[in-house]
Design an enzyme around this catalytic site. Structure first.
Site, mmCIF file in Angstrom:
data_model
loop_
_atom_site.group_PDB
_atom_site.id
_atom_site.type_symbol
_atom_site.label_atom_id
_atom_site.label_comp_id
_atom_site.label_asym_id
_atom_site.label_seq_id
_atom_site.Cartn_x
_atom_site.Cartn_y
_atom_site.Cartn_z
ATOM 1 N N LYS A 1 32.154 33.115 41.780
ATOM 2 C CA LYS A 1 33.069 32.726 42.840
ATOM 3 C C LYS A 1 34.408 33.393 42.584
ATOM 4 C CE LYS A 1 33.847 28.321 40.498
ATOM 5 N NZ LYS A 1 33.764 26.876 40.637
ATOM 6 N N GLY A 2 35.261 33.342 43.570
ATOM 7 C CA GLY A 2 36.551 34.022 43.459
ATOM 8 C C GLY A 2 37.467 33.324 42.482
ATOM 9 N N GLY B 1 40.824 34.779 42.138
ATOM 10 C CA GLY B 1 42.082 35.508 42.309
ATOM 11 C C GLY B 1 43.319 34.642 42.259
ATOM 12 N N GLU B 2 43.253 33.491 42.881
ATOM 13 C CA GLU B 2 44.483 32.705 43.021
ATOM 14 C C GLU B 2 44.630 31.612 41.971
ATOM 15 O OE1 GLU B 2 42.906 31.743 46.799
ATOM 16 O OE2 GLU B 2 44.706 32.362 47.847
#
Lengths: 109, 162, 692
Positions: free
Chosen positions: A55-56, A58-59
């Site tokens: 899953k992402g 990035g943030e």
């Protein structure tokens, strides 16, 4: 990036006019602002239907920097800052207020 | 006023007619298409347009082209032999010291100047030297490691006979 | 849409540390950026901006500017509004933003007049010759003032855009600066407050900030030989830009081509449409290529992070949080941009990742006469975490509880309902809190501190979901030599998506990362993708490319199964071959399979897939529309190997900070640099991290 947003980044408006709209006046974090030591800890929890469990991310590292710093400041000196950025001036004023003193508003700290 | 000048860029003489008001950045990008030199802040505050002037890092956006004659100008295109990566570039790749990489050319050139000036820099010296280059992806920790790796690579490299 | 998970132990590419596939062009400075693209006869744009925050435009005199040699066109908003078939306004949530101001300006910096000329200097010179008369109007700059009924209104009416499914419920409105209101009501908050042992009430605020991508926005528009609109742009949302230009100019979508090369940072600033509508209208008028590049100063006047004020009230009974009431005010500036989506997606998380039986949330997206605000690294979530996890900590300390334990107790477990009723999954927040605490030796007794230096430890936790419902499509093309091309509209802006997507496709097809090429976004070629933002690409586009690759693999397996007389399920793709599981010497190379299937090596095998997590029921009142499955929370999972995790992006889950009392930080020294040399190395912040 979020360390800068926590400690000094702010667009300053006076009567609707942006007064620090250039990189001479608007401060972003440089390599000198980076903490002397920091560590990333990755907690892996597979996403059931992500590609190969992925899953992402990035943030996620950015989300909690500001409250973590504010919470550390209260831990260190017992003052709570409620408006970002947490500038030296705000901390100093909060310390003075805690001691029952007030600092002049126009002092160039 | 327009005048003809000769600039030495990446070991080549380039003769061109420029306006007195043209910056070195405009000449390098718009005239000579050296795209590694990038405009970002326009006020010398970010290091994206860093080039080496006689080996020293400068912001090309603040320097007039007519004032750059008689100096050795190096852009990232002039680093290394044009085929293989320079050890500093190799180090940036191995340490993942780039993300969007818009700032990378400026950083690589600043690191080149740093290691030429201080072959064995401390963390503090690196931080001090690179504090004029901004990386908004905030890969500073990786860049710091890349500088140390580049230093090792350069110190291990065989010394070229003079 | 679920794809069968391989046994993790089988993985040969995903989870490995690989070099970034975009490293070489980037480290040599040869990476293509929009600013490097030039066209013959290209015009350059300069824009005159409003000096007033709110004013009616009474008169514009541009005759002198038009007469200047080298000027192709001088354009005003009134002229755009008269162009047949053209909508003078655009925007992803509301069509409220004019291409150039029409009748009135809504913030200081609002574009009013545009010039296209042979070079940037000529265009700027022409602007000096334009005269504009304004009549100032009452303005509002404070988000809490703006919600009052007697506040000046920034817009007389609100016109919904209908561009995104998750914003379809946004309503038209008037006589208010509140353009969007998200409500969430769970349990009985009033009762919980009445029965509470203690109630904590705080207000937290965070200011507008700028993304400062090192590459400022830049767009190049030209008409090709078929008079089709061609757009090169530094955008995080190429598919959306095409949709928006089609809607704004009435151009069929297949006559618009949007391409995005590498972009120099985005962080949310480069989402949706920014420079494209103006560059397009100038190209349509002049029939020449038009480059519009922002200066750094204009960047500050184009998009910001939302300034936010959060009022948060929390009830505590028997040492536990029993209710939370949050009022969140998002200052979305003069134009809503994506503010409503932020007010919704971040608004519903504003009570935190905790088990709280009674929750009341009002999240307001509010117009003011300031620079428009949009998404910024976390889509609004950092602003709400700033409020709720500052307060959570403050409550723990007031109760004499350990801040880590105080969070761990109510932190949601796998499968528990979030405040919206959505069940959380692959959550991991307890483990994240524990490991963060361990990393800063949380339980170790503090050393006695002498002198003026104090050291404290802080911890914070937060939750963010990926953007759903949203859509990613991808096409995987396998070549006969065992290399693949992947068509994806995900924008590589530094996050490493090319590498991640390459790893996923390589894993599925049994190739190496170097054998997979990710084609950059090109709406003529790459399928639809909602946006590159919100940590959504690894999940959405990652699934799309994997599913497309799986279809290609199935076609390969079919051939091999027939040839070797084995079941397709017994085959696996590895090292450029498809072979029998457990007997890997039995198999065929991709070339052999192509020869068997097509009788030739000159062909390709392609498949398309779309990842669209299904949304649960949409509640138009609360806007609850989360997919039942499809959220990434605060933890990470492959395919990033240890070396190629998104560097820099993982840092900062926790920060512990030294703190020195009473020293004077060198704050905001505005000394200007007088020389070009790196004597300029910044001292502006001094050692900010030490002299707080």
């Amino acid at each position: 990036m979020h360390l800068g947003l926590t400690l000094f980044e702010e667009m300053v408006f006076e009567d609707g006019q942006l007064v620090n709209g250039s990189l001479l006046d608007y401060q972003v974090a440089t390599i000198k602002d980076m903490p002397r030591s920091f560590r990333s800890v990755v907690v892996e929890v597979p996403h059931a239907d992500g590609p190969f469990g992925a899953k992402g991310a990035g943030e996620t590292g950015a989300l909690t920097v500001a409250p973590a710093v504010a919470n550390a400041i209260e831990d260190a000196v017992g003052v709570r800052i409620r408006d970002l950025p947490i500038t030296p001036e705000k901390v100093l004023r909060a310390l003075a207020e805690k001691d029952g003193a007030t600092l002049p508003r126009d002092s160039s700290l | 006023m327009k005048r003809e000048i000769t600039l030495n860029i990446n070991d080549r003489d380039e003769t061109l007619v420029v306006d007195d008001a043209e910056t070195l950045l405009e000449v390098l990008r718009d005239r000579l298409k050296l795209w590694s030199v990038r405009e970002s802040c326009g006020v010398g505050a970010c290091g994206s347009c860093t080039v080496l002037l006689d080996g020293r890092p400068v912001s090309a956006c603040l320097l007039l082209a007519v004032r750059s004659t008689g100096r050795d100008i190096t852009t990232l295109e002039g680093l290394g032999d044009g085929q293989l990566l320079h050890p500093i570039q190799e180090a940036f790749v191995s340490e993942r010291a780039l993300q969007c990489a818009y700032c990378t050319p400026g950083f690589v050139l600043s690191v080149k100047a740093l290691l030429d000036e201080i072959p064995n820099p401390s963390d503090d010296e690196i931080r001090e030297y690179l504090s004029g280059n901004l990386c908004r992806c905030a890969g500073y920790a990786d860049i710091l490691r890349a500088v140390h790796l580049a230093r090792e690579k350069i110190s291990r490299a065989p010394v070229k006979p003079e | 849409m679920a794809t069968r998970d391989k046994d993790m132990a089988d993985l040969s590419v995903v989870g490995q540390s690989v070099y970034r596939t975009d490293a070489n062009p980037k480290v040599t400075g040869r990476a293509l950026h929009v600013g490097n693209i030039e066209m013959p006869g290209m015009l350059h744009v300069a824009v005159l901006r409003s000096p007033y925050a709110h004013a009616r435009i009474k008169r514009i005199d541009k005759a002198k500017a038009e007469a200047l040699s080298g000027v192709a066109v001088v354009l005003t908003g009134a002229e755009i509004a008269k162009m047949p078939g053209v909508d003078a306004h655009f925007g992803p949530a509301f069509r409220d933003q004019p291409i150039l101001a029409v009748e009135k300006v809504c913030y200081a910096g609002d574009p009013v007049v545009a010039v296209a000329a042979v070079d940037r200097r000529t265009a700027e010179d022409a602007l000096q010759l334009v005269e504009v008369d304004y009549e100032q109007l009452p303005a509002v700059f404070d988000v809490l003032e703006a919600v009052k009924s007697d506040s000046p209104f920034v817009h007389e009416q609100h016109r919904p855009a209908k561009a995104f499914a998750d914003l379809a419920h946004v309503k038209a409105g008037r006589q208010s600066n509140i353009c969007y209101h998200f409500k969430l009501r769970t349990g009985d908050v009033d009762k919980a407050f009445a029965e509470a042992d203690r109630v904590f009430e705080d207000t937290f605020s965070s200011p507008p900030a700028q993304h400062v991508p090192m590459e400022p926005h830049v767009t190049l528009v030209y008409l090709d030989e078929h008079a089709r609109l061609n757009v090169w742009t530094s955008s995080q949302s190429p598919s959306y830009v095409r949709t928006e230009l089609s809607a704004t100019f009435g151009i069929p979508m297949n006559r618009i081509r949007v391409r995005v090369p590498y972009i120099g940072g985005g962080y949310g600033a480069k989402l949706y449409a920014k420079l494209e509508p103006l560059a397009t209208v100038l190209a349509l008028i002049t029939r020449k290529p038009v480059r519009y590049a922002l200066t750094r100063e204009e960047e500050f006047l184009t998009i910001t992070k939302h300034g936010v004020v959060t009022k948060i009230k929390t009830a505590v009974k028997n040492g536990a949080i029993t209710a939370r009431k949050c009022e969140v005010y998002w200052d979305t500036g003069a134009y809503a941009e994506i503010g409503p989506r932020i007010g919704h997606k971040s608004g519903y998380t504003s009570a935190g990742p905790y088990r709280i039986p009674n929750v009341w949330i009002d999240s307001y997206c509010v117009y003011t006469n300031r620079v428009p605000a949009g998404a910024f690294r976390g889509f609004g979530v950092p602003q709400v975490i700033w409020a709720y996890d500052s307060q959570t900590d403050l409550i723990a300390r007031a109760l004499g509880a350990d801040p880590v334990e105080f969070r761990l107790k109510p932190a949601l477990e796998e499968g528990e309902p979030f405040a919206t009723g959505t069940l959380v999954h692959s959550f991991g927040i307890k483990e994240a809190i524990r490991q963060a605490a361990q990393a800063i030796d949380w339980t170790k007794p503090r050393a006695v501190q002498a002198g003026t230096k104090r050291r404290g430890k802080g911890i914070a936790a937060g939750v963010k979901a990926v953007l759903t419902p949203s859509i990613s499509g991808a096409i995987v093309i396998l070549n006969a030599d065992g290399t693949a091309n992947v068509l994806s509209s995900t924008v590589e802006m530094g996050q490493g998506s090319e590498t991640t997507l390459g790893q996923i496709v390589a894993e599925e097809l049994g190739l190496s990362v170097g054998q997979v090429h990710i084609v950059q976004p090109d709406t003529d070629v790459t399928p639809y993708d909602t946006i590159t933002a919100g940590s959504r690409s690894t999940y959405h586009m990652g699934n799309a490319v994997r599913m497309a690759a799986a279809k290609v693999k199935a076609a390969l397996c079919e051939v091999v199964a027939a040839k070797l007389e084995v079941a397709p399920d017994d085959l696996l793709a590895r090292n450029g071959r498809v072979c029998v599981r457990g007997m890997e010497e039995r198999g065929m190379t991709i070339g052999e399979i192509f020869l068997a299937k097509f009788g030739s090596l000159g062909t390709t095998l392609a498949a398309e897939a779309v990842c669209q997590p299904t949304a649960a029921h949409m509640d138009p009142e609360t806007g609850q529309s989360e997919a039942s499955r499809g959220g990434g929370m605060s933890t990470d999972r492959r395919p990033h190997g240890p070396g190629n995790r998104p560097v820099g992006k993982m840092h900062g889950v926790l920060v512990s900070f030294g703190h020195r009392r009473g020293s004077r930080g060198r704050y905001r020294n505005r000394a200007r640099r007088s020389s070009a040399t790196h004597q300029r190395r910044r001292h502006r912040h001094g050692d900010q991290s030490e002299t707080l």
